[in-house]
Design a protein around this motif. Sequence first.
Motif, PDB file in Angstrom:
ATOM      1  N   ARG A  89      52.766 -23.216 -78.503  1.00 52.60           N
ATOM      2  CA  ARG A  89      52.416 -22.450 -79.707  1.00 52.60           C
ATOM      3  C   ARG A  89      51.175 -21.612 -79.415  1.00 52.60           C
ATOM      4  O   ARG A  89      50.506 -21.812 -78.396  1.00 52.60           O
ATOM      5  CB  ARG A  89      52.147 -23.387 -80.888  1.00 52.60           C
ATOM      6  N   MET A 148      47.390 -20.717 -79.771  1.00 47.08           N
ATOM      7  CA  MET A 148      46.197 -21.529 -80.035  1.00 47.08           C
ATOM      8  C   MET A 148      44.965 -20.639 -80.042  1.00 47.08           C
ATOM      9  O   MET A 148      44.758 -19.848 -79.117  1.00 47.08           O
ATOM     10  CB  MET A 148      46.068 -22.627 -78.974  1.00 47.08           C
ATOM     11  N   VAL A 188      43.348 -29.508 -79.479  1.00 51.28           N
ATOM     12  CA  VAL A 188      44.747 -29.552 -79.059  1.00 51.28           C
ATOM     13  C   VAL A 188      45.251 -30.989 -79.014  1.00 51.28           C
ATOM     14  O   VAL A 188      44.468 -31.940 -78.970  1.00 51.28           O
ATOM     15  CB  VAL A 188      44.926 -28.888 -77.673  1.00 51.28           C
ATOM     16  N   ASP A 216      51.302 -29.781 -78.031  1.00 51.88           N
ATOM     17  CA  ASP A 216      51.004 -28.345 -77.913  1.00 51.88           C
ATOM     18  C   ASP A 216      51.389 -27.794 -76.543  1.00 51.88           C
ATOM     19  O   ASP A 216      51.293 -26.589 -76.310  1.00 51.88           O
ATOM     20  CB  ASP A 216      49.509 -28.083 -78.141  1.00 51.88           C
TER      21      ASP A 216
END
Length: 220
Positions: free
Chosen positions: A58, A60, A66, A70
């Motif tokens: 995704r 960030m 995190v 992720d």
Amino acid sequence: MPTAVPESSEGLSPRFQRPGLKDPRLLMGLLLIALSIVAVVSVVSLGNKTEPFYVATRDMAVGEEVKASDFALADVRLAEAGQHYIPQEKTIAEGSVVTSRITSGQLVPATALAQELTDGRRTASITIDSAYASTLTPGKHVDIWIATKAQGTTTTYNDPEVVMEAAEVSTISNEESLIGGTGKSAVQLLVAEESLSAILKAINNEDKINLVPSDYKKQG
């Protein structure tokens, strides 16, 4: 003139005998050929070698913490460039902080994560018109202009002044429902700590805050 009759192989002189399987010269030649083939195969194999590296699942933003979900692993061929990215054997600790923007599907740079954000920047969320917010993108830099309310009035404002240059856009919330469906969007900025007080004061006083892309100034 008599016709010459070729000699049989049995009649050849030792100098012209066909080499047998035990002839050291033949064995040496075969060995050299085998070694050459092995060397070529090894070079090709090394050139095509892939290794697992982490990729982002995704987008960030800077300052985000995190978690394991992720990231995913992808087999890629990077050779010497691999030193700039995070390989599988280097586990990414949950709670690590993003220090430079990472986009979905991007290989994770080794310098993009840290235990904490150490560059002194803080986050501030500013509400602006959604139409204007849609022209901004995470990672873009903006100058923050504030026009404070004139003393004794709620409708008159002083001339705007720059309180910070080149603040980085971290995230943009275009979900109007999050702020009452008013046609506004929340823009989270990474700002210098010394500018945070003036920005928060302007937010609390409902002063006018404008974000001007820094690149406009550079082009001028």
